[in-house]
Write a protein that holds these residues in place. Sequence first.
Motif, PDB file in Angstrom:
ATOM      1  N   ILE A  10      -4.134   3.949  -4.318  1.00 54.11           N
ATOM      2  CA  ILE A  10      -4.544   2.771  -4.965  1.00 54.11           C
ATOM      3  C   ILE A  10      -4.350   1.587  -4.075  1.00 54.11           C
ATOM      4  CG2 ILE A  10      -3.674   1.256  -6.759  1.00 54.11           C
ATOM      5  CD1 ILE A  10      -2.381   3.456  -8.060  1.00 54.11           C
ATOM      6  N   PRO A  11      -5.515   1.021  -3.942  1.00 52.74           N
ATOM      7  CA  PRO A  11      -5.703  -0.120  -2.932  1.00 52.74           C
ATOM      8  C   PRO A  11      -4.864  -1.273  -3.237  1.00 52.74           C
ATOM      9  CG  PRO A  11      -7.791   0.469  -3.649  1.00 52.74           C
ATOM     10  CD  PRO A  11      -6.914   1.206  -4.605  1.00 52.74           C
ATOM     11  N   VAL A  12      -4.025  -1.855  -2.486  1.00 51.66           N
ATOM     12  CA  VAL A  12      -3.027  -3.051  -2.519  1.00 51.66           C
ATOM     13  C   VAL A  12      -3.308  -3.837  -1.498  1.00 51.66           C
ATOM     14  CG1 VAL A  12      -1.503  -1.590  -3.887  1.00 51.66           C
ATOM     15  CG2 VAL A  12      -1.250  -1.637  -1.571  1.00 51.66           C
ATOM     16  N   GLN A  13      -2.588  -4.802  -1.567  1.00 54.79           N
ATOM     17  CA  GLN A  13      -2.466  -5.814  -0.495  1.00 54.79           C
ATOM     18  C   GLN A  13      -0.945  -6.401  -0.169  1.00 54.79           C
ATOM     19  OE1 GLN A  13      -5.287  -9.269  -1.446  1.00 54.79           O
ATOM     20  NE2 GLN A  13      -6.597  -8.389  -0.008  1.00 54.79           N
ATOM     21  N   VAL A  14      -0.631  -6.367   1.089  1.00 48.19           N
ATOM     22  CA  VAL A  14       0.802  -6.661   1.385  1.00 48.19           C
ATOM     23  C   VAL A  14       0.782  -8.143   2.223  1.00 48.19           C
ATOM     24  CG1 VAL A  14       1.804  -4.350   1.189  1.00 48.19           C
ATOM     25  CG2 VAL A  14       1.153  -5.318   3.464  1.00 48.19           C
ATOM     26  N   PHE A  15       1.688  -8.711   2.193  1.00 50.90           N
ATOM     27  CA  PHE A  15       1.860 -10.241   2.985  1.00 50.90           C
ATOM     28  C   PHE A  15       2.354  -9.880   4.162  1.00 50.90           C
ATOM     29  CE2 PHE A  15       0.551 -11.965  -1.092  1.00 50.90           C
ATOM     30  CZ  PHE A  15      -0.187 -13.081  -0.793  1.00 50.90           C
ATOM     31  N   LEU A  16       1.963 -10.033   5.498  1.00 50.52           N
ATOM     32  CA  LEU A  16       2.616 -10.011   6.673  1.00 50.52           C
ATOM     33  C   LEU A  16       2.672 -11.314   6.978  1.00 50.52           C
ATOM     34  CD1 LEU A  16       0.975  -6.903   8.311  1.00 50.52           C
ATOM     35  CD2 LEU A  16       2.937  -6.940   7.301  1.00 50.52           C
ATOM     36  N   ILE A  17       3.237 -11.556   8.493  1.00 50.06           N
ATOM     37  CA  ILE A  17       3.477 -13.042   8.940  1.00 50.06           C
ATOM     38  C   ILE A  17       2.523 -13.152  10.069  1.00 50.06           C
ATOM     39  CG2 ILE A  17       5.060 -14.645   9.893  1.00 50.06           C
ATOM     40  CD1 ILE A  17       7.223 -13.173   8.690  1.00 50.06           C
ATOM     41  N   CYS A  18       1.733 -14.246  10.106  1.00 52.29           N
ATOM     42  CA  CYS A  18       0.754 -14.502  11.321  1.00 52.29           C
ATOM     43  C   CYS A  18       0.544 -15.977  11.293  1.00 52.29           C
ATOM     44  CB  CYS A  18      -0.562 -13.731  10.842  1.00 52.29           C
ATOM     45  SG  CYS A  18      -1.888 -13.949  12.233  1.00 52.29           S
ATOM     46  N   SER A  19       0.790 -16.488  12.606  1.00 51.35           N
ATOM     47  CA  SER A  19       0.559 -17.944  12.874  1.00 51.35           C
ATOM     48  C   SER A  19       1.420 -18.835  11.973  1.00 51.35           C
ATOM     49  CB  SER A  19      -0.873 -18.379  12.626  1.00 51.35           C
ATOM     50  OG  SER A  19      -1.512 -17.686  13.714  1.00 51.35           O
ATOM     51  N   ARG A  34       0.432   5.750  -3.021  1.00 53.29           N
ATOM     52  CA  ARG A  34       0.001   6.844  -3.909  1.00 53.29           C
ATOM     53  C   ARG A  34       0.951   6.772  -5.061  1.00 53.29           C
ATOM     54  NH1 ARG A  34      -2.815  10.723  -1.149  1.00 53.29           N
ATOM     55  NH2 ARG A  34      -3.228  10.297   1.035  1.00 53.29           N
ATOM     56  N   ILE A  35       0.492   6.998  -6.393  1.00 52.93           N
ATOM     57  CA  ILE A  35       1.237   7.072  -7.486  1.00 52.93           C
ATOM     58  C   ILE A  35       0.621   8.167  -8.389  1.00 52.93           C
ATOM     59  CG2 ILE A  35       1.804   6.088  -9.744  1.00 52.93           C
ATOM     60  CD1 ILE A  35       2.682   4.269  -7.230  1.00 52.93           C
ATOM     61  N   PRO A  36       1.418   9.246  -8.625  1.00 47.84           N
ATOM     62  CA  PRO A  36       1.218  10.233  -9.242  1.00 47.84           C
ATOM     63  C   PRO A  36       0.345  10.028 -10.729  1.00 47.84           C
ATOM     64  CG  PRO A  36       3.122  10.496  -8.511  1.00 47.84           C
ATOM     65  CD  PRO A  36       2.790   9.243  -8.108  1.00 47.84           C
ATOM     66  N   ASP A  37      -0.689  10.885 -11.081  1.00 44.89           N
ATOM     67  CA  ASP A  37      -1.535  10.676 -12.082  1.00 44.89           C
ATOM     68  C   ASP A  37      -0.473  10.986 -13.482  1.00 44.89           C
ATOM     69  OD1 ASP A  37      -3.645  10.012 -10.970  1.00 44.89           O
ATOM     70  OD2 ASP A  37      -4.555  12.197 -11.212  1.00 44.89           O
ATOM     71  N   GLY A  38      -0.634  10.052 -14.656  1.00 42.72           N
ATOM     72  CA  GLY A  38       0.283  10.386 -15.585  1.00 42.72           C
ATOM     73  C   GLY A  38       1.570   9.838 -15.882  1.00 42.72           C
ATOM     74  N   THR A  39       1.904   9.094 -14.646  1.00 40.97           N
ATOM     75  CA  THR A  39       3.102   8.178 -14.544  1.00 40.97           C
ATOM     76  C   THR A  39       3.340   7.013 -15.581  1.00 40.97           C
ATOM     77  OG1 THR A  39       3.193   8.595 -12.093  1.00 40.97           O
ATOM     78  CG2 THR A  39       4.680   6.966 -12.894  1.00 40.97           C
ATOM     79  N   ALA A  40       4.382   7.056 -16.054  1.00 39.87           N
ATOM     80  CA  ALA A  40       4.700   6.083 -17.273  1.00 39.87           C
ATOM     81  C   ALA A  40       4.761   4.845 -16.566  1.00 39.87           C
ATOM     82  CB  ALA A  40       6.097   6.507 -17.903  1.00 39.87           C
ATOM     83  N   GLU A  41       4.597   3.905 -17.474  1.00 38.74           N
ATOM     84  CA  GLU A  41       4.447   2.368 -17.048  1.00 38.74           C
ATOM     85  C   GLU A  41       5.784   1.890 -16.085  1.00 38.74           C
ATOM     86  OE1 GLU A  41       3.035  -1.168 -16.022  1.00 38.74           O
ATOM     87  OE2 GLU A  41       1.765   0.534 -17.102  1.00 38.74           O
ATOM     88  N   GLY A  42       6.901   2.276 -16.926  1.00 34.10           N
ATOM     89  CA  GLY A  42       8.070   1.718 -16.358  1.00 34.10           C
ATOM     90  C   GLY A  42       8.382   2.340 -15.013  1.00 34.10           C
ATOM     91  N   ALA A  43       8.081   3.685 -14.640  1.00 36.74           N
ATOM     92  CA  ALA A  43       8.242   4.449 -13.726  1.00 36.74           C
ATOM     93  C   ALA A  43       7.066   3.960 -12.424  1.00 36.74           C
ATOM     94  CB  ALA A  43       8.108   5.873 -13.762  1.00 36.74           C
ATOM     95  N   ARG A  44       5.872   3.802 -13.031  1.00 39.44           N
ATOM     96  CA  ARG A  44       4.758   3.315 -12.134  1.00 39.44           C
ATOM     97  C   ARG A  44       5.127   2.006 -11.588  1.00 39.44           C
ATOM     98  NH1 ARG A  44      -0.754   4.134 -12.096  1.00 39.44           N
ATOM     99  NH2 ARG A  44      -2.056   2.550 -11.330  1.00 39.44           N
ATOM    100  N   ARG A  45       5.718   1.116 -12.220  1.00 36.41           N
ATOM    101  CA  ARG A  45       5.989  -0.250 -11.708  1.00 36.41           C
ATOM    102  C   ARG A  45       7.188   0.020 -10.429  1.00 36.41           C
ATOM    103  NH1 ARG A  45       6.395  -5.474 -14.060  1.00 36.41           N
ATOM    104  NH2 ARG A  45       6.279  -4.477 -16.001  1.00 36.41           N
ATOM    105  N   VAL A  46       8.167   0.803 -10.546  1.00 32.17           N
ATOM    106  CA  VAL A  46       9.134   1.082  -9.391  1.00 32.17           C
ATOM    107  C   VAL A  46       8.285   1.591  -8.300  1.00 32.17           C
ATOM    108  CG1 VAL A  46      10.977   2.213  -8.987  1.00 32.17           C
ATOM    109  CG2 VAL A  46      10.971   1.107 -11.105  1.00 32.17           C
ATOM    110  N   LEU A  47       7.291   2.867  -8.574  1.00 32.94           N
ATOM    111  CA  LEU A  47       6.807   3.458  -7.384  1.00 32.94           C
ATOM    112  C   LEU A  47       5.732   2.555  -6.733  1.00 32.94           C
ATOM    113  CD1 LEU A  47       5.875   6.854  -9.189  1.00 32.94           C
ATOM    114  CD2 LEU A  47       7.629   6.428  -7.512  1.00 32.94           C
ATOM    115  N   VAL A  48       5.228   1.549  -7.580  1.00 33.86           N
ATOM    116  CA  VAL A  48       4.256   0.505  -6.862  1.00 33.86           C
ATOM    117  C   VAL A  48       5.297  -0.386  -5.754  1.00 33.86           C
ATOM    118  CG1 VAL A  48       2.841  -1.219  -7.299  1.00 33.86           C
ATOM    119  CG2 VAL A  48       2.485   0.768  -8.440  1.00 33.86           C
ATOM    120  N   ALA A  49       6.205  -0.715  -6.371  1.00 34.83           N
ATOM    121  CA  ALA A  49       7.289  -1.636  -5.679  1.00 34.83           C
ATOM    122  C   ALA A  49       7.557  -1.026  -4.467  1.00 34.83           C
ATOM    123  CB  ALA A  49       8.421  -2.120  -6.523  1.00 34.83           C
TER     124      ALA A  49
END
Length: 218
Positions: free
Chosen positions: A72-81, A92-107
């Motif tokens: 899944i394309p995401v963006q993260v914040f790095l420090i620059c200048s 990577r998030i497995p297909d069919g992951t429940a919403e609550g578990a999906r939030r944790v896996l993304v985090a």
Amino acid sequence: MTTLVRGRGGRRRTPLASLSLLSLLSLPLLTVLLAGCGIRSTQVPTDFGPAPSRVPCALSGQDITTQSSRGIPVQVFLICSGQLVTVDRSVRIPDGTAEGARRVLVAQGLLDELAETPSTPEQQAGYTTDVRGGMTVSGPRPKDPEAALRLSTPPQDLTSAALAQIICTFSDSAAAQDDGSVILGGPDATPLRSYECPTDVRANPTTKSPPSTKVAGA
């Protein structure tokens, strides 16, 4: 023989030979004057060193592509200048992951990406990260709000820059609430707080901590 040049009206002008001699005599004097002014004469181009190899905080399309893998394309914040700047990543998030578990896996995926050492092209462009490896994130406890996340390290123990990276990255992802706020806590009984990522935090993450409010009933 010296040739005289006559102008209009018969006026006598300086001999040509004298002009040549005067030009030759003036060259050493000009060199001395230039040296006195701090200017050195040179017959070869001056080497001012190589041009900068990369514009700060600028990545080419090729550099960005090599940092993204399948997922899944995401963006993260790095420090620059001294600011927070987004870079492209994927989780990577497995297909069919429940919403609550999906939030944790993304985090967790975002947290892992923040803790990774920036690539060589990113380092050359000035990117760094203040987030250290080994940190984990879990979902809400029984009495926590549904959208709550808990870090293995208490948020108050993180540097201002690391907390800003995490909050701003989470707030721009599926780990955040609908309004972009992030409910975050630590592993202990410390009350949960709702964090935001305003513009001034993105501009000065080392001096501006993400503003937060205590979550009622948590």
